[in-house]
Design a protein around this motif. Sequence first.
Motif, PDB file in Angstrom:
ATOM      1  N   GLY A  46       0.855  -1.193   0.000  1.00  0.00           N
ATOM      2  CA  GLY A  46       0.000   0.000   0.000  1.00  0.00           C
ATOM      3  C   GLY A  46       0.885   1.235   0.000  1.00  0.00           C
ATOM      4  N   THR A  47       1.769   1.278  -0.968  1.00  0.00           N
ATOM      5  CA  THR A  47       2.847   2.277  -0.962  1.00  0.00           C
ATOM      6  C   THR A  47       2.357   3.686  -1.303  1.00  0.00           C
ATOM      7  OG1 THR A  47       5.221   2.166  -1.433  1.00  0.00           O
ATOM      8  CG2 THR A  47       3.796   2.283  -3.333  1.00  0.00           C
ATOM      9  N   GLY A  48       1.158   3.791  -1.857  1.00  0.00           N
ATOM     10  CA  GLY A  48       0.583   5.112  -2.150  1.00  0.00           C
ATOM     11  C   GLY A  48       1.452   5.878  -3.138  1.00  0.00           C
ATOM     12  N   LYS A  49       1.707   7.134  -2.817  1.00  0.00           N
ATOM     13  CA  LYS A  49       2.443   8.005  -3.751  1.00  0.00           C
ATOM     14  C   LYS A  49       3.963   7.876  -3.622  1.00  0.00           C
ATOM     15  CE  LYS A  49      -1.328  11.225  -4.399  1.00  0.00           C
ATOM     16  NZ  LYS A  49      -1.843  12.575  -4.185  1.00  0.00           N
ATOM     17  N   GLY A  50       4.417   6.957  -2.760  1.00  0.00           N
ATOM     18  CA  GLY A  50       5.804   6.512  -2.816  1.00  0.00           C
ATOM     19  C   GLY A  50       6.853   7.302  -2.072  1.00  0.00           C
ATOM     20  N   ARG A  51       6.429   8.240  -1.241  1.00  0.00           N
ATOM     21  CA  ARG A  51       7.436   9.051  -0.540  1.00  0.00           C
ATOM     22  C   ARG A  51       8.280   8.200   0.419  1.00  0.00           C
ATOM     23  NH1 ARG A  51       5.977  14.433   2.937  1.00  0.00           N
ATOM     24  NH2 ARG A  51       7.858  14.495   4.172  1.00  0.00           N
ATOM     25  N   TYR A  65      14.312  -2.331  -2.338  1.00  0.00           N
ATOM     26  CA  TYR A  65      12.935  -2.055  -1.916  1.00  0.00           C
ATOM     27  C   TYR A  65      11.957  -2.281  -3.068  1.00  0.00           C
ATOM     28  CZ  TYR A  65      14.851   0.232   2.217  1.00  0.00           C
ATOM     29  OH  TYR A  65      15.510   0.488   3.395  1.00  0.00           O
ATOM     30  N   ILE A  66      10.789  -2.801  -2.711  1.00  0.00           N
ATOM     31  CA  ILE A  66       9.687  -2.864  -3.679  1.00  0.00           C
ATOM     32  C   ILE A  66       8.449  -2.247  -3.019  1.00  0.00           C
ATOM     33  CG2 ILE A  66       8.131  -4.317  -5.048  1.00  0.00           C
ATOM     34  CD1 ILE A  66      10.357  -6.362  -5.333  1.00  0.00           C
ATOM     35  N   GLY A  67       7.842  -1.297  -3.703  1.00  0.00           N
ATOM     36  CA  GLY A  67       6.584  -0.713  -3.245  1.00  0.00           C
ATOM     37  C   GLY A  67       5.440  -1.399  -3.979  1.00  0.00           C
ATOM     38  N   ILE A  68       4.475  -1.894  -3.211  1.00  0.00           N
ATOM     39  CA  ILE A  68       3.342  -2.619  -3.797  1.00  0.00           C
ATOM     40  C   ILE A  68       2.085  -1.761  -3.643  1.00  0.00           C
ATOM     41  CG2 ILE A  68       1.881  -4.672  -3.499  1.00  0.00           C
ATOM     42  CD1 ILE A  68       4.558  -6.100  -2.740  1.00  0.00           C
ATOM     43  N   GLU A  69       1.421  -1.517  -4.739  1.00  0.00           N
ATOM     44  CA  GLU A  69       0.253  -0.630  -4.704  1.00  0.00           C
ATOM     45  C   GLU A  69      -0.796  -1.133  -5.687  1.00  0.00           C
ATOM     46  OE1 GLU A  69      -0.945   2.104  -2.935  1.00  0.00           O
ATOM     47  OE2 GLU A  69      -2.598   1.774  -4.308  1.00  0.00           O
ATOM     48  N   LEU A  70      -2.011  -1.208  -5.165  1.00  0.00           N
ATOM     49  CA  LEU A  70      -3.150  -1.727  -5.915  1.00  0.00           C
ATOM     50  C   LEU A  70      -3.658  -0.738  -6.969  1.00  0.00           C
ATOM     51  CD1 LEU A  70      -5.366  -3.956  -5.936  1.00  0.00           C
ATOM     52  CD2 LEU A  70      -6.470  -2.740  -4.071  1.00  0.00           C
ATOM     53  N   ALA A  71      -3.624   0.544  -6.648  1.00  0.00           N
ATOM     54  CA  ALA A  71      -4.262   1.546  -7.516  1.00  0.00           C
ATOM     55  C   ALA A  71      -3.277   2.087  -8.554  1.00  0.00           C
ATOM     56  CB  ALA A  71      -4.818   2.684  -6.667  1.00  0.00           C
ATOM     57  N   GLU A  72      -3.604   1.820  -9.802  1.00  0.00           N
ATOM     58  CA  GLU A  72      -2.790   2.290 -10.933  1.00  0.00           C
ATOM     59  C   GLU A  72      -2.643   3.823 -10.906  1.00  0.00           C
ATOM     60  OE1 GLU A  72      -4.575   1.550 -14.843  1.00  0.00           O
ATOM     61  OE2 GLU A  72      -3.269  -0.196 -14.909  1.00  0.00           O
ATOM     62  N   SER A  73      -3.776   4.480 -10.589  1.00  0.00           N
ATOM     63  CA  SER A  73      -3.792   5.945 -10.627  1.00  0.00           C
ATOM     64  C   SER A  73      -2.910   6.562  -9.543  1.00  0.00           C
ATOM     65  CB  SER A  73      -5.225   6.444 -10.462  1.00  0.00           C
ATOM     66  OG  SER A  73      -5.756   5.946  -9.254  1.00  0.00           O
ATOM     67  N   VAL A  74      -2.577   5.788  -8.509  1.00  0.00           N
ATOM     68  CA  VAL A  74      -1.758   6.292  -7.402  1.00  0.00           C
ATOM     69  C   VAL A  74      -0.285   5.939  -7.632  1.00  0.00           C
ATOM     70  CG1 VAL A  74      -1.343   6.056  -4.917  1.00  0.00           C
ATOM     71  CG2 VAL A  74      -3.678   6.104  -5.756  1.00  0.00           C
ATOM     72  N   ILE A  75      -0.053   4.752  -8.148  1.00  0.00           N
ATOM     73  CA  ILE A  75       1.331   4.275  -8.294  1.00  0.00           C
ATOM     74  C   ILE A  75       2.107   5.131  -9.304  1.00  0.00           C
ATOM     75  CG2 ILE A  75       1.007   2.486 -10.069  1.00  0.00           C
ATOM     76  CD1 ILE A  75       2.729   0.615  -8.391  1.00  0.00           C
ATOM     77  N   LEU A  92       8.617  -0.847  -8.253  1.00  0.00           N
ATOM     78  CA  LEU A  92       7.206  -0.805  -7.867  1.00  0.00           C
ATOM     79  C   LEU A  92       6.445  -1.933  -8.547  1.00  0.00           C
ATOM     80  CD1 LEU A  92       6.659   3.022  -8.432  1.00  0.00           C
ATOM     81  CD2 LEU A  92       6.884   1.895  -6.208  1.00  0.00           C
ATOM     82  N   MET A  93       5.368  -2.321  -7.915  1.00  0.00           N
ATOM     83  CA  MET A  93       4.555  -3.420  -8.431  1.00  0.00           C
ATOM     84  C   MET A  93       3.078  -3.066  -8.279  1.00  0.00           C
ATOM     85  SD  MET A  93       5.017  -7.146  -6.867  1.00  0.00           S
ATOM     86  CE  MET A  93       6.726  -7.452  -6.965  1.00  0.00           C
ATOM     87  N   ASN A  94       2.328  -3.149  -9.361  1.00  0.00           N
ATOM     88  CA  ASN A  94       0.908  -2.787  -9.343  1.00  0.00           C
ATOM     89  C   ASN A  94       0.056  -4.049  -9.186  1.00  0.00           C
ATOM     90  OD1 ASN A  94      -1.356  -1.400 -11.867  1.00  0.00           O
ATOM     91  ND2 ASN A  94      -1.462  -1.278  -9.648  1.00  0.00           N
ATOM     92  N   ILE A  95       0.010  -4.562  -7.951  1.00  0.00           N
ATOM     93  CA  ILE A  95      -0.780  -5.780  -7.684  1.00  0.00           C
ATOM     94  C   ILE A  95      -1.547  -5.616  -6.365  1.00  0.00           C
ATOM     95  CG2 ILE A  95       0.799  -7.366  -8.890  1.00  0.00           C
ATOM     96  CD1 ILE A  95       1.611  -8.298  -5.946  1.00  0.00           C
ATOM     97  N   ASP A  96      -2.442  -6.554  -6.122  1.00  0.00           N
ATOM     98  CA  ASP A  96      -3.157  -6.651  -4.838  1.00  0.00           C
ATOM     99  C   ASP A  96      -2.288  -7.487  -3.886  1.00  0.00           C
ATOM    100  OD1 ASP A  96      -4.898  -7.424  -2.752  1.00  0.00           O
ATOM    101  OD2 ASP A  96      -6.625  -7.293  -4.093  1.00  0.00           O
TER     102      ASP A  96
END
Length: 212
Positions: A46-51, A65-75, A92-96
């Motif tokens: 749930g990395t959000g906007k990645g700060r 590091y890998i940031g995992i985020e479900l929402a394409e529009s946020v990643i 980064l990874m766009n998965i659930d």
Amino acid sequence: MRQRNKPWAREKLASYPQYIIQEPKEQKGQWQACFGNNRPLHIEIGTGKGRFITGMAKQNPEINYIGIELAESVIVSALDHIIEEELPNVKLMNIDAAELREVFEKGEVDRIYLNFSDPWPKKRHAKRRLTYQTFLSLYEDILPPHGEIHFKTDNQGLFEYSLMSFSQYGMILKYVSLDLHQSDYEGNIMTEYEEKFSNKGSRIFRCEVQYR
Ligand code: SAM
């Protein structure tokens, strides 16, 4: 997090394969090769906007590091941070998060960060909380023995629930702060939500827990 529809987001994500992992399931068991070294791997769910993830990668170049985020529009916002910083140790990874077992082998992830996870306050939505027991079992399957989760939130209800959930799962509570910004904890990297809520006067709760 509010998600605006960004039709160009998918195209942009596809054009940065060095930062956005396109077929994460194909990398299962090969994450060290993917980064080109054998450094430890820490993930944020749930990395959000990645700060946070970019700040951590900058602060700790010896860790991947890998940031995992479900929402394409946020990643896509997280991608912008990484492009700007040109960091070699973050992807980064766009998965659930529910798919983590399909993406990582047992012990491939050395630490998990959960920051300001969605609280899902209604009892009937408890299973969606990222600290619900089924998620704790999932995390245990990709961490090594005695692996750790580091969790912070502004939401007292979610924090109390999560401490119970960790404890009922048999995990060890290694560190608990009921007011992170007034504590002696050093090297804190703020997330977007952390800044927003602490500016409004909210306390930040933080804990480190370990599997037995
Ligand atoms: N961690 C960021 C911060 O502190 O600023 C974002 C917090 S925001 C409240 C929670 C984020 O988790 C959202 O961007 C949401 O899309 C993401 N999320 C929620 N459930 C998820 C899941 N099952 N897998 C991956 N990401 C998830």
